[in-house]
Motif scaffolding. Structure first.
Motif, PDB file in Angstrom:
ATOM      1  N   MET A 109     -79.852  45.935  -2.152  1.00  0.00           N
ATOM      2  CA  MET A 109     -79.724  46.020  -0.700  1.00  0.00           C
ATOM      3  C   MET A 109     -78.400  46.667  -0.337  1.00  0.00           C
ATOM      4  N   GLY A 110     -78.450  47.510   0.677  1.00  0.00           N
ATOM      5  CA  GLY A 110     -77.230  48.193   1.094  1.00  0.00           C
ATOM      6  C   GLY A 110     -77.041  48.147   2.599  1.00  0.00           C
ATOM      7  N   TRP A 111     -75.806  48.303   3.011  1.00  0.00           N
ATOM      8  CA  TRP A 111     -75.462  48.488   4.419  1.00  0.00           C
ATOM      9  C   TRP A 111     -74.768  49.844   4.545  1.00  0.00           C
ATOM     10  N   PHE A 112     -75.197  50.606   5.518  1.00  0.00           N
ATOM     11  CA  PHE A 112     -74.582  51.876   5.860  1.00  0.00           C
ATOM     12  C   PHE A 112     -74.229  51.822   7.346  1.00  0.00           C
ATOM     13  N   ARG A 113     -73.390  52.752   7.779  1.00  0.00           N
ATOM     14  CA  ARG A 113     -73.069  52.827   9.204  1.00  0.00           C
ATOM     15  C   ARG A 113     -72.919  54.272   9.625  1.00  0.00           C
ATOM     16  N   GLN A 114     -73.145  54.482  10.923  1.00  0.00           N
ATOM     17  CA  GLN A 114     -73.006  55.826  11.471  1.00  0.00           C
ATOM     18  C   GLN A 114     -72.312  55.739  12.809  1.00  0.00           C
ATOM     19  N   ALA A 115     -71.134  56.335  12.879  1.00  0.00           N
ATOM     20  CA  ALA A 115     -70.369  56.412  14.119  1.00  0.00           C
ATOM     21  C   ALA A 115     -70.804  57.656  14.886  1.00  0.00           C
ATOM     22  N   PRO A 116     -70.537  57.697  16.192  1.00  0.00           N
ATOM     23  CA  PRO A 116     -70.927  58.867  16.990  1.00  0.00           C
ATOM     24  C   PRO A 116     -70.346  60.151  16.416  1.00  0.00           C
ATOM     25  N   GLU A 117     -71.201  61.135  16.285  1.00  0.00           N
ATOM     26  CA  GLU A 117     -70.822  62.467  15.813  1.00  0.00           C
ATOM     27  C   GLU A 117     -70.295  62.464  14.383  1.00  0.00           C
ATOM     28  N   LYS A 118     -70.645  61.448  13.623  1.00  0.00           N
ATOM     29  CA  LYS A 118     -70.252  61.400  12.218  1.00  0.00           C
ATOM     30  C   LYS A 118     -71.479  61.180  11.347  1.00  0.00           C
ATOM     31  N   GLU A 119     -71.318  61.492  10.070  1.00  0.00           N
ATOM     32  CA  GLU A 119     -72.417  61.289   9.130  1.00  0.00           C
ATOM     33  C   GLU A 119     -72.538  59.804   8.800  1.00  0.00           C
ATOM     34  N   ARG A 120     -73.743  59.416   8.409  1.00  0.00           N
ATOM     35  CA  ARG A 120     -73.946  58.043   7.982  1.00  0.00           C
ATOM     36  C   ARG A 120     -73.183  57.833   6.676  1.00  0.00           C
ATOM     37  N   GLU A 121     -72.498  56.686   6.580  1.00  0.00           N
ATOM     38  CA  GLU A 121     -71.687  56.428   5.393  1.00  0.00           C
ATOM     39  C   GLU A 121     -71.984  55.068   4.794  1.00  0.00           C
ATOM     40  N   PHE A 122     -71.747  54.968   3.510  1.00  0.00           N
ATOM     41  CA  PHE A 122     -71.953  53.734   2.775  1.00  0.00           C
ATOM     42  C   PHE A 122     -70.921  52.695   3.176  1.00  0.00           C
ATOM     43  N   VAL A 123     -71.365  51.438   3.275  1.00  0.00           N
ATOM     44  CA  VAL A 123     -70.460  50.336   3.583  1.00  0.00           C
ATOM     45  C   VAL A 123     -70.405  49.351   2.415  1.00  0.00           C
ATOM     46  N   ALA A 124     -71.580  48.862   2.010  1.00  0.00           N
ATOM     47  CA  ALA A 124     -71.603  47.844   0.950  1.00  0.00           C
ATOM     48  C   ALA A 124     -72.990  47.777   0.333  1.00  0.00           C
ATOM     49  N   ALA A 125     -73.053  47.271  -0.891  1.00  0.00           N
ATOM     50  CA  ALA A 125     -74.341  47.073  -1.562  1.00  0.00           C
ATOM     51  C   ALA A 125     -74.264  45.819  -2.423  1.00  0.00           C
ATOM     52  N   ILE A 126     -75.436  45.264  -2.703  1.00  0.00           N
ATOM     53  CA  ILE A 126     -75.502  44.049  -3.513  1.00  0.00           C
ATOM     54  C   ILE A 126     -76.702  44.140  -4.443  1.00  0.00           C
ATOM     55  N   GLY A 127     -76.488  43.744  -5.688  1.00  0.00           N
ATOM     56  CA  GLY A 127     -77.556  43.772  -6.663  1.00  0.00           C
ATOM     57  C   GLY A 127     -78.662  42.785  -6.350  1.00  0.00           C
TER      58      GLY A 127
END
Length: 125
Positions: free
Chosen positions: A34-52
């Protein structure tokens, strides 16, 4: 198929905390990373965290290390992201994702097959 629904976003002042949840349906999550990503306005989606799949391994982007904690409860088919010491630059739409990936794939969108609709997190200064 896996359906993912995020919740827990909102408006918080800098230095505050939020806990995001991601509830899954359709299949059990215990075989997925499972992963969490985030996307700020006018920015690319980026990785935040993941868990096995078992919760024994966690991975974080440098920008959130020490402030965010990812966890999972396979019995509840739910993944969490505890966010502390929030900063205005953490403002973004946060997305939950599920996949069968490993290694470098953990931090790449292409490593995940299923995505939630996102939840807005806004941190005011």
């Amino acid at each position: 198929q896996v359906q993912l629904v995020e919740s827990g976003g909102g408006l918080v002042q800098a230095g505050g905390s939020l806990r995001l949840s991601c509830a899954a349906s359709g299949r059990t999550l215990n075989t997925y990373v499972m992963g969490w990503f985030r996307q700020a306005p006018e920015k690319e989606r980026e990785f935040v965290a993941a868990i096995g799949w078992s919760g024994g391994s966690t991975y974080y982007a440098d920008s959130v290390k020490g402030r965010f904690t990812i966890s999972r409860d396979n019995a509840k088919n739910t993944v969490y992201l505890q966010m502390n010491s929030l900063k205005p630059e953490d403002t973004a739409v946060y997305y939950c994702s599920a996949g069968r990936t490993y290694g470098i794939g953990l931090s790449r969108q292409s490593g995940y097959s299923y995505w939630g609709q996102g939840t807005q997190v806004t941190v005011s200064s």
